[in-house]
Design a protein around this motif. Structure first.
Motif, PDB file in Angstrom:
ATOM      1  N   LEU A   1      64.213  12.437  20.929  1.00 38.53           N
ATOM      2  CA  LEU A   1      63.004  13.139  20.328  1.00 38.53           C
ATOM      3  C   LEU A   1      61.951  13.397  21.429  1.00 38.53           C
ATOM      4  CD1 LEU A   1      61.916  14.047  17.832  1.00 38.53           C
ATOM      5  CD2 LEU A   1      60.742  11.977  17.474  1.00 38.53           C
ATOM      6  N   ALA A   2      61.991  12.461  22.551  1.00 41.84           N
ATOM      7  CA  ALA A   2      60.997  12.678  23.404  1.00 41.84           C
ATOM      8  C   ALA A   2      61.490  14.054  24.379  1.00 41.84           C
ATOM      9  CB  ALA A   2      61.038  11.504  24.318  1.00 41.84           C
TER      10      ALA A   2
ATOM     11  N   LEU B   1      56.556   7.486  21.767  1.00 38.43           N
ATOM     12  CA  LEU B   1      58.124   7.119  21.996  1.00 38.43           C
ATOM     13  C   LEU B   1      58.168   6.117  22.963  1.00 38.43           C
ATOM     14  CD1 LEU B   1      59.674  10.460  20.736  1.00 38.43           C
ATOM     15  CD2 LEU B   1      59.587   8.191  19.481  1.00 38.43           C
ATOM     16  N   MET B   2      57.814   6.438  24.170  1.00 38.65           N
ATOM     17  CA  MET B   2      57.872   5.552  25.336  1.00 38.65           C
ATOM     18  C   MET B   2      57.289   4.405  25.421  1.00 38.65           C
ATOM     19  SD  MET B   2      60.608   7.271  26.952  1.00 38.65           S
ATOM     20  CE  MET B   2      60.805   7.851  25.269  1.00 38.65           C
ATOM     21  N   SER B   3      56.130   4.252  24.821  1.00 35.92           N
ATOM     22  CA  SER B   3      55.198   2.902  24.844  1.00 35.92           C
ATOM     23  C   SER B   3      56.021   1.664  24.041  1.00 35.92           C
ATOM     24  CB  SER B   3      53.852   3.312  24.138  1.00 35.92           C
ATOM     25  OG  SER B   3      54.202   3.554  22.888  1.00 35.92           O
ATOM     26  N   GLN B   4      56.920   2.328  23.447  1.00 33.08           N
ATOM     27  CA  GLN B   4      57.609   1.159  22.597  1.00 33.08           C
ATOM     28  C   GLN B   4      59.454   1.117  22.776  1.00 33.08           C
ATOM     29  OE1 GLN B   4      56.233  -1.450  20.859  1.00 33.08           O
ATOM     30  NE2 GLN B   4      54.044  -0.400  21.549  1.00 33.08           N
ATOM     31  N   ILE B   5      59.532   1.868  23.788  1.00 32.68           N
ATOM     32  CA  ILE B   5      61.018   2.026  24.050  1.00 32.68           C
ATOM     33  C   ILE B   5      61.753   0.739  24.123  1.00 32.68           C
ATOM     34  CG2 ILE B   5      60.774   2.287  26.600  1.00 32.68           C
ATOM     35  CD1 ILE B   5      63.064   4.248  24.420  1.00 32.68           C
ATOM     36  N   LYS B   6      61.250  -0.252  24.611  1.00 30.67           N
ATOM     37  CA  LYS B   6      61.929  -1.549  24.844  1.00 30.67           C
ATOM     38  C   LYS B   6      62.081  -2.432  23.461  1.00 30.67           C
ATOM     39  CE  LYS B   6      60.584  -2.415  29.678  1.00 30.67           C
ATOM     40  NZ  LYS B   6      60.090  -3.327  30.626  1.00 30.67           N
TER      41      LYS B   6
ATOM     42  N   GLU C   1      53.414  18.147  13.900  1.00 29.49           N
ATOM     43  CA  GLU C   1      51.926  18.826  14.241  1.00 29.49           C
ATOM     44  C   GLU C   1      51.920  19.912  15.585  1.00 29.49           C
ATOM     45  OE1 GLU C   1      49.293  15.917  14.385  1.00 29.49           O
ATOM     46  OE2 GLU C   1      49.235  15.464  12.128  1.00 29.49           O
ATOM     47  N   GLY C   2      52.751  19.569  16.380  1.00 31.39           N
ATOM     48  CA  GLY C   2      53.188  20.348  17.539  1.00 31.39           C
ATOM     49  C   GLY C   2      52.097  19.540  18.748  1.00 31.39           C
ATOM     50  N   ASP C   3      51.750  18.436  18.725  1.00 29.86           N
ATOM     51  CA  ASP C   3      51.390  17.661  19.539  1.00 29.86           C
ATOM     52  C   ASP C   3      52.250  16.821  20.566  1.00 29.86           C
ATOM     53  OD1 ASP C   3      49.524  16.458  21.415  1.00 29.86           O
ATOM     54  OD2 ASP C   3      48.288  15.278  19.874  1.00 29.86           O
ATOM     55  N   PHE C   4      52.764  17.660  21.429  1.00 31.50           N
ATOM     56  CA  PHE C   4      54.255  17.051  21.609  1.00 31.50           C
ATOM     57  C   PHE C   4      54.002  16.100  23.126  1.00 31.50           C
ATOM     58  CE2 PHE C   4      55.408  21.556  20.667  1.00 31.50           C
ATOM     59  CZ  PHE C   4      55.991  21.075  19.763  1.00 31.50           C
ATOM     60  N   GLN C   5      52.843  16.141  23.693  1.00 30.81           N
ATOM     61  CA  GLN C   5      52.374  15.204  24.762  1.00 30.81           C
ATOM     62  C   GLN C   5      52.274  13.720  24.126  1.00 30.81           C
ATOM     63  OE1 GLN C   5      49.434  16.223  27.446  1.00 30.81           O
ATOM     64  NE2 GLN C   5      50.618  17.782  28.344  1.00 30.81           N
ATOM     65  N   LYS C   6      51.712  13.581  22.888  1.00 32.83           N
ATOM     66  CA  LYS C   6      51.577  12.422  22.127  1.00 32.83           C
ATOM     67  C   LYS C   6      52.803  11.846  21.574  1.00 32.83           C
ATOM     68  CE  LYS C   6      46.559  12.459  21.004  1.00 32.83           C
ATOM     69  NZ  LYS C   6      45.581  12.697  19.886  1.00 32.83           N
ATOM     70  N   VAL C   7      53.844  12.655  21.452  1.00 31.56           N
ATOM     71  CA  VAL C   7      55.002  12.358  21.100  1.00 31.56           C
ATOM     72  C   VAL C   7      55.742  11.551  22.164  1.00 31.56           C
ATOM     73  CG1 VAL C   7      57.347  13.310  20.285  1.00 31.56           C
ATOM     74  CG2 VAL C   7      55.386  14.263  19.466  1.00 31.56           C
ATOM     75  N   GLU C   8      55.638  12.002  23.232  1.00 39.86           N
ATOM     76  CA  GLU C   8      56.155  11.349  24.414  1.00 39.86           C
ATOM     77  C   GLU C   8      55.754   9.887  24.560  1.00 39.86           C
ATOM     78  OE1 GLU C   8      57.257  13.579  27.980  1.00 39.86           O
ATOM     79  OE2 GLU C   8      56.427  15.322  27.003  1.00 39.86           O
TER      80      GLU C   8
ATOM     81  N   GLU D   1      54.650   7.765  13.714  1.00 43.65           N
ATOM     82  CA  GLU D   1      53.628   8.478  14.187  1.00 43.65           C
ATOM     83  C   GLU D   1      54.076   9.880  15.320  1.00 43.65           C
ATOM     84  OE1 GLU D   1      50.633   5.830  15.854  1.00 43.65           O
ATOM     85  OE2 GLU D   1      49.948   5.230  14.047  1.00 43.65           O
ATOM     86  N   ALA D   2      54.979   9.472  15.954  1.00 42.79           N
ATOM     87  CA  ALA D   2      55.716  10.390  16.791  1.00 42.79           C
ATOM     88  C   ALA D   2      56.299  11.506  15.972  1.00 42.79           C
ATOM     89  CB  ALA D   2      56.631   9.611  17.610  1.00 42.79           C
ATOM     90  N   LEU D   3      56.845  11.192  15.083  1.00 41.68           N
ATOM     91  CA  LEU D   3      57.348  12.250  14.131  1.00 41.68           C
ATOM     92  C   LEU D   3      56.313  13.240  13.532  1.00 41.68           C
ATOM     93  CD1 LEU D   3      60.194  10.313  12.159  1.00 41.68           C
ATOM     94  CD2 LEU D   3      60.599  12.280  13.844  1.00 41.68           C
TER      95      LEU D   3
END
Length: 253
Positions: free
Chosen positions: A116-117, A100-105, A90-97, A83-85
């Motif tokens: 990517l973030a 990606l960070m919500s499942q980093i562990k 799509e250019g929705d860069f804040q949602k990308v971060e 979904e981040a990709l």
């Protein structure tokens, strides 16, 4: 585990069968404090086998639950990365971060998430966040990879991303400083060559660009007619830059 079970189970079955059909099944006495437990060897073996099987199946059951939970978390992390990709495209860069960070562990490769973030934050002009993600990626590599090919691959990916971000910011001096080690470590890497071409053209480092031109041709980075046109342009530019440089030195003298 199943091999161990079978290797123990069948010999025990053979022993129990032998004792059952034997006239003397043996005698077992277990004394605990003031209590005595009397039984036959056959019954004791059957009891031990039953306990062993019970323990085995309980262990397998708990293991399957743990693996199921781990697979669920892994699939969730993969879903977030996909979904981040999509959000990145799509250019929705804040949602990308966020994704990606919500499942980093739980991420299979956290370096991918960090890089990517970093690119997403850079696209959104949040340079401080981008630098933080790059630093976290570098720290992760140092902690998890002490050496070897995988560490080199991860560092290469990190440094390519860093140079790409520096170039997009217009930090041309930093980008130029970073591109030379990359050319040394990965001289035939397509993205390294593309970045080097952009940097050398912007800084008018034509001799450096001429040096990598044969590799660009070998890797078919551009169609042959474009390579030839670039080569001719560089050769035309070299005498001019050299002459003007000489004139400046003469004037200063």
């Amino acid at each position: 585990m199943w091999r161990i079970l079978l290797s123990v189970f069948f010999p025990l079955v053979a022993i129990v069968s032998f004792l059952v059909f034997s006239s003397d099944q043996g005698y077992v006495l277990i004394r605990v404090d003031h209590y005595d437990i009397e039984t036959t060897v056959t019954a004791m073996i059957i009891l031990l086998v039953t306990f062993f099987l019970f323990f085995f199946f309980i262990t397998q059951f708990l293991k399957s639950i743990f693996n199921l939970r781990r697979r669920f978390i892994h699939r969730k992390a993969l879903k977030q990365e996909k979904e981040a990709l999509i959000k990145f495209l799509e250019g929705d860069f804040q949602k990308v971060e966020t994704k990606l960070m919500s499942q980093i562990k739980q991420a299979e490769n956290p370096i991918f998430n960090y890089l990517l973030a970093a690119m997403a934050a850079e696209k959104d002009s949040r340079h401080a966040h981008s630098d933080q993600y790059l630093a976290k990626a570098e720290q992760y590599i140092k902690q998890k990879f002490t050496g070897g090919k995988q560490a080199e691959k991860n560092r290469l990916t990190l440094n390519i991303t860093r140079v790409r971000i520096q170039l997009s910011r217009g930090d041309i001096d930093l980008a130029q400083t970073g591109i030379y080690p990359l050319l040394k470590k990965a001289p035939e890497h397509p993205e390294v060559l593309r970045l080097a071409e952009k940097i050398f053209l912007q800084t008018k480092s034509y001799p450096s660009l001429l040096k990598i031109l044969p590799v660009m041709r070998k890797m078919r980075l551009h169609p042959e007619n474009e390579i030839q046109a670039l080569e001719q342009k560089l050769h035309r530019s070299l005498p001019t830059s050299t002459t003007s440089g000489s004139k400046r030195r003469l004037k200063s003298d």
